[in-house]
Design a protein around this motif. Structure first.
Motif, PDB file in Angstrom:
ATOM      1  N   ALA A  76      14.449 -19.281  21.618  1.00 55.74           N
ATOM      2  CA  ALA A  76      13.375 -19.910  22.216  1.00 55.74           C
ATOM      3  C   ALA A  76      13.365 -20.242  23.800  1.00 55.74           C
ATOM      4  N   SER A  77      14.676 -20.707  24.177  1.00 60.93           N
ATOM      5  CA  SER A  77      14.604 -20.912  25.610  1.00 60.93           C
ATOM      6  C   SER A  77      14.538 -19.605  26.248  1.00 60.93           C
ATOM      7  N   LYS A  78      14.871 -18.437  26.009  1.00 59.06           N
ATOM      8  CA  LYS A  78      14.595 -17.170  26.692  1.00 59.06           C
ATOM      9  C   LYS A  78      13.107 -17.098  27.027  1.00 59.06           C
ATOM     10  N   LEU A  79      12.471 -17.333  25.810  1.00 62.26           N
ATOM     11  CA  LEU A  79      10.751 -17.253  26.007  1.00 62.26           C
ATOM     12  C   LEU A  79      10.426 -18.032  26.988  1.00 62.26           C
ATOM     13  N   PRO A  98       0.954  -1.170  -0.044  1.00 63.69           N
ATOM     14  CA  PRO A  98      -0.062   0.058  -0.016  1.00 63.69           C
ATOM     15  C   PRO A  98       0.831   1.296  -0.011  1.00 63.69           C
ATOM     16  N   CYS A  99       0.205   2.419  -0.504  1.00 62.11           N
ATOM     17  CA  CYS A  99       1.031   3.554  -0.536  1.00 62.11           C
ATOM     18  C   CYS A  99       1.579   4.171   0.716  1.00 62.11           C
ATOM     19  N   SER A 100       0.535   3.864   1.681  1.00 61.89           N
ATOM     20  CA  SER A 100       0.827   4.346   2.899  1.00 61.89           C
ATOM     21  C   SER A 100       1.978   3.711   3.786  1.00 61.89           C
ATOM     22  N   LEU A 101       2.339   2.492   3.001  1.00 63.76           N
ATOM     23  CA  LEU A 101       3.501   1.832   3.808  1.00 63.76           C
ATOM     24  C   LEU A 101       4.958   1.725   3.105  1.00 63.76           C
ATOM     25  N   GLN A 102       4.725   2.467   1.756  1.00 61.20           N
ATOM     26  CA  GLN A 102       6.058   2.157   0.940  1.00 61.20           C
ATOM     27  C   GLN A 102       7.054   3.190   1.385  1.00 61.20           C
ATOM     28  N   LEU A 103       6.720   4.283   2.178  1.00 56.24           N
ATOM     29  CA  LEU A 103       7.789   5.228   2.678  1.00 56.24           C
ATOM     30  C   LEU A 103       8.551   4.805   3.883  1.00 56.24           C
ATOM     31  N   PHE A 104       8.214   3.819   4.469  1.00 59.64           N
ATOM     32  CA  PHE A 104       8.736   3.344   5.725  1.00 59.64           C
ATOM     33  C   PHE A 104      10.145   2.806   5.515  1.00 59.64           C
ATOM     34  N   ALA A 105      11.173   2.955   6.298  1.00 61.58           N
ATOM     35  CA  ALA A 105      12.283   2.576   6.246  1.00 61.58           C
ATOM     36  C   ALA A 105      12.582   1.001   6.338  1.00 61.58           C
ATOM     37  N   PRO A 106      13.304   0.345   6.006  1.00 60.01           N
ATOM     38  CA  PRO A 106      13.580  -1.185   6.264  1.00 60.01           C
ATOM     39  C   PRO A 106      13.650  -1.538   7.662  1.00 60.01           C
ATOM     40  N   GLY A 107      12.782  -2.325   8.344  1.00 54.11           N
ATOM     41  CA  GLY A 107      12.782  -2.521   9.721  1.00 54.11           C
ATOM     42  C   GLY A 107      11.943  -1.752  10.405  1.00 54.11           C
ATOM     43  N   ALA A 108      11.014  -1.124   9.777  1.00 52.79           N
ATOM     44  CA  ALA A 108       9.895  -0.370  10.606  1.00 52.79           C
ATOM     45  C   ALA A 108       9.122  -1.154  11.110  1.00 52.79           C
ATOM     46  N   GLN A 109       8.870  -2.178  10.467  1.00 50.84           N
ATOM     47  CA  GLN A 109       7.671  -3.147  11.188  1.00 50.84           C
ATOM     48  C   GLN A 109       7.967  -3.834  12.341  1.00 50.84           C
ATOM     49  N   ALA A 110       9.454  -4.186  12.531  1.00 49.12           N
ATOM     50  CA  ALA A 110       9.874  -4.760  13.761  1.00 49.12           C
ATOM     51  C   ALA A 110      10.170  -3.765  14.914  1.00 49.12           C
ATOM     52  N   LEU A 157      12.605  -9.594  19.960  1.00 47.47           N
ATOM     53  CA  LEU A 157      12.379 -10.654  20.662  1.00 47.47           C
ATOM     54  C   LEU A 157      12.842 -10.281  22.134  1.00 47.47           C
ATOM     55  N   PHE A 158      13.633  -9.374  22.578  1.00 43.01           N
ATOM     56  CA  PHE A 158      14.048  -8.749  23.413  1.00 43.01           C
ATOM     57  C   PHE A 158      12.826  -8.303  24.162  1.00 43.01           C
ATOM     58  N   LYS A 159      11.911  -7.176  23.600  1.00 41.61           N
ATOM     59  CA  LYS A 159      10.631  -6.723  24.191  1.00 41.61           C
ATOM     60  C   LYS A 159       9.529  -7.689  24.463  1.00 41.61           C
ATOM     61  N   ASP A 206       3.308 -18.093  12.817  1.00 41.27           N
ATOM     62  CA  ASP A 206       4.198 -17.862  11.723  1.00 41.27           C
ATOM     63  C   ASP A 206       5.366 -16.976  12.021  1.00 41.27           C
ATOM     64  N   TRP A 207       5.985 -16.994  13.123  1.00 39.53           N
ATOM     65  CA  TRP A 207       7.045 -16.144  13.297  1.00 39.53           C
ATOM     66  C   TRP A 207       8.312 -16.649  12.434  1.00 39.53           C
ATOM     67  N   ILE A 208       8.184 -17.773  11.903  1.00 41.71           N
ATOM     68  CA  ILE A 208       9.116 -18.313  10.705  1.00 41.71           C
ATOM     69  C   ILE A 208       9.517 -17.293   9.813  1.00 41.71           C
ATOM     70  N   PHE A 209       8.620 -16.496   9.667  1.00 39.58           N
ATOM     71  CA  PHE A 209       8.639 -15.280   8.446  1.00 39.58           C
ATOM     72  C   PHE A 209       9.211 -14.072   8.949  1.00 39.58           C
ATOM     73  N   SER A 210       9.474 -13.968  10.364  1.00 40.00           N
ATOM     74  CA  SER A 210      10.114 -12.833  10.777  1.00 40.00           C
ATOM     75  C   SER A 210      11.523 -12.576  10.395  1.00 40.00           C
ATOM     76  N   TYR A 211      12.129 -13.439   9.934  1.00 44.21           N
ATOM     77  CA  TYR A 211      13.692 -13.360   9.459  1.00 44.21           C
ATOM     78  C   TYR A 211      13.825 -12.261   8.421  1.00 44.21           C
ATOM     79  N   LYS A 212      12.854 -11.828   7.778  1.00 47.70           N
ATOM     80  CA  LYS A 212      12.900 -10.651   6.659  1.00 47.70           C
ATOM     81  C   LYS A 212      13.154  -9.386   7.281  1.00 47.70           C
TER      82      LYS A 212
END
Length: 442
Positions: free
Chosen positions: A179-182, A101-113, A151-153, A137-143
């Motif tokens: 995973a052990s920390k969680l 979406p246009c509203s998300l295109q201007l955010f820098a990489p890593g903004a989601q995390a 993960l710290f938060k 599906d946190w398997i997809f969080s690697y990107k």
């Protein structure tokens, strides 16, 4: 009927089918819809896509109140009502297929995390106490960048939870250390109330995890644990001994895949100790893409109180040797006739004769109430025998659904006879009989 005349119960029911943005829009319809928007039970559950929802802005009217994203704004208002939170990472698509979406295109990489970290920080600062937390599906969080900060938060937030009863890390695919920390954080916060834990696919590698001291100690501290989901790779004799210590476990769900590490062997003694100390224990096995009997029998031990069994054999196998399903079905009947309640056999393309063993299973498994057999019946007379067993109340089934691929003239006659003889009698016993055919359905 005018919109404002709808009862509040109906309006809140409609709200439950809307996403967050649509709920905000619907709250402006009229005063009744605005009042229903603030119903507490409407905000008991929240499903949040971390890579999409946290960057969605408020509409122009609400922007005058705050510049924070919509989800942040809503959680500050309704967070104290929240009981169940599901944090989802979307499955990534190839870049050429992605719609951004246009509203998300201007955010820098890593903004989601970073936005997800901020969201968890707000939950922690407001001391929001959940009853259920699900990571999907946190398997997809690697990107996304800043994954370590996120993960710290999350670990910090988990440590603050005192009322959490259900925790699911399914398909998180985390590193062993993460995973052990969680797990340790969950033990720190809610070890005395957490009763359901899902660790299927939680660890990226199980090579050492099932005997890891931190992993075993975390399970030992969960004193109220009654329901746990594990990969077979996460099981060991040590794990079974730990689970047996508190004697409260009632459900153990085990997933076995062809890609799992199955080199370790569990002992009958460990299973027997667990079933003895946990007298109400029911074990479920789901087996995926493992079909040959010699590969199945090592982990189907007679001391397991097996209640539910699911076998998904897949469509491709070694044609040079038989899969010997007859021995597998016979093993299930011989070992677990007193405990089995549900069986799902998905063995399409099977060429072995299983009709007689299925009838034997129905007659001997006294607790069996659900049998789903997706495979080949060599004789439609088998269905007639099943109906007779239902009529004579030798089974506990409520549905009998048969879906033949092709019916010859003889089998079509058998089907018509079955429908004429048994449909009404079974209906009187509240058993639903359904036999499908490409030419006729009864």
């Amino acid at each position: 009927m005018a919109w404002e005349w709808l009862p509040e119960l109906v309006i809140t029911h409609i709200y439950q089918y809307l996403n967050l943005q649509d709920r905000v829009a619907a709250s402006k319809v009229c005063k009744s819809w605005h009042n229903a928007f603030y119903a507490p039970f409407l905000w008991r559950t929240m499903e949040l896509h971390l890579d999409r929802d946290l960057l969605q802005p408020l509409d122009t009217e609400l922007m005058t109140l705050t510049e924070e994203p919509l989800v942040i704004y809503l959680v500050q208002i309704f967070g104290h009502h929240l009981h169940r939170l599901e944090l989802i990472w979307s499955r990534p698509l190839p870049f050429s297929l992605q719609y951004i979406p246009c509203s998300l295109q201007l955010f820098a990489p890593g903004a989601q995390a970073q936005a997800a970290s901020q969201f968890l920080r707000i939950l922690h600062s407001k001391d929001i106490q959940l009853k259920e937390l699900v990571l999907t599906d946190w398997i997809f969080s690697y990107k996304w960048k800043f994954r370590g900060r996120l993960l710290f938060k999350l670990t910090r937030f988990l440590r603050s939870q005192k009322q959490l009863q259900i925790l699911s890390l399914q398909n998180a695919c985390l590193g062993h250390h993460e995973a052990s920390k969680l797990l340790i954080a969950a033990v720190t916060g809610c070890s005395s109330v957490l009763h359901q834990l899902n660790l299927r696919g939680a660890f990226r590698e199980w090579k050492d995890a099932y005997t890891n001291p931190k992993y075993l100690e975390s399970l030992r501290q969960l004193r109220a644990l009654t329901n746990i989901h594990l990969d077979y790779s996460a099981l060991s004799n040590e794990v079974l001994y730990v689970l047996s210590q508190h004697g409260v476990l009632t459900c153990l769900h085990v997933l076995v895949r062809d890609s799992d590490n199955r080199q370790h062997v569990l002992s009958n003694h460990a299973w027997n100790l667990l079933s003895t100390t946990c007298s109400n224990l029911k074990v479920s096995f789901s087996i995926v893409n493992i079909a040959h009997h010699e590969n199945l029998c090592p982990f189907l031990l007679p001391s397991i109180p097996l209640s539910n069994f699911q076998l998904l054999s897949g469509c491709v196998w070694d044609q040079s040797r038989t899969r010997n399903f007859r021995s597998t079905v016979r093993l299930l009947t011989n070992f677990y006739s007193g405990t089995l309640e549900t069986i799902h056999l998905h063995i399409k393309n099977n060429r072995e004769m299983l009709d007689d063993l299925l009838l034997e299973m129905l007659s001997k498994c006294c607790r069996l109430s659900h049998l789903q057999y997706d495979g080949v019946l060599h004789n439609m007379e088998t269905v007639r025998e099943m109906c007779l067993m239902l009529i004579n109340i030798k089974t506990r089934f409520h549905d009998l659904h048969v879906k033949p691929r092709i019916l010859n003239v003889t089998n079509q006659q058998i089907v018509r006879d079955i429908c004429n003889r048994f449909t009404k009698k079974l209906a009187e016993q509240q058993v639903h009989l359904k036999i499908e055919d490409s030419q006729s359905v009864c």
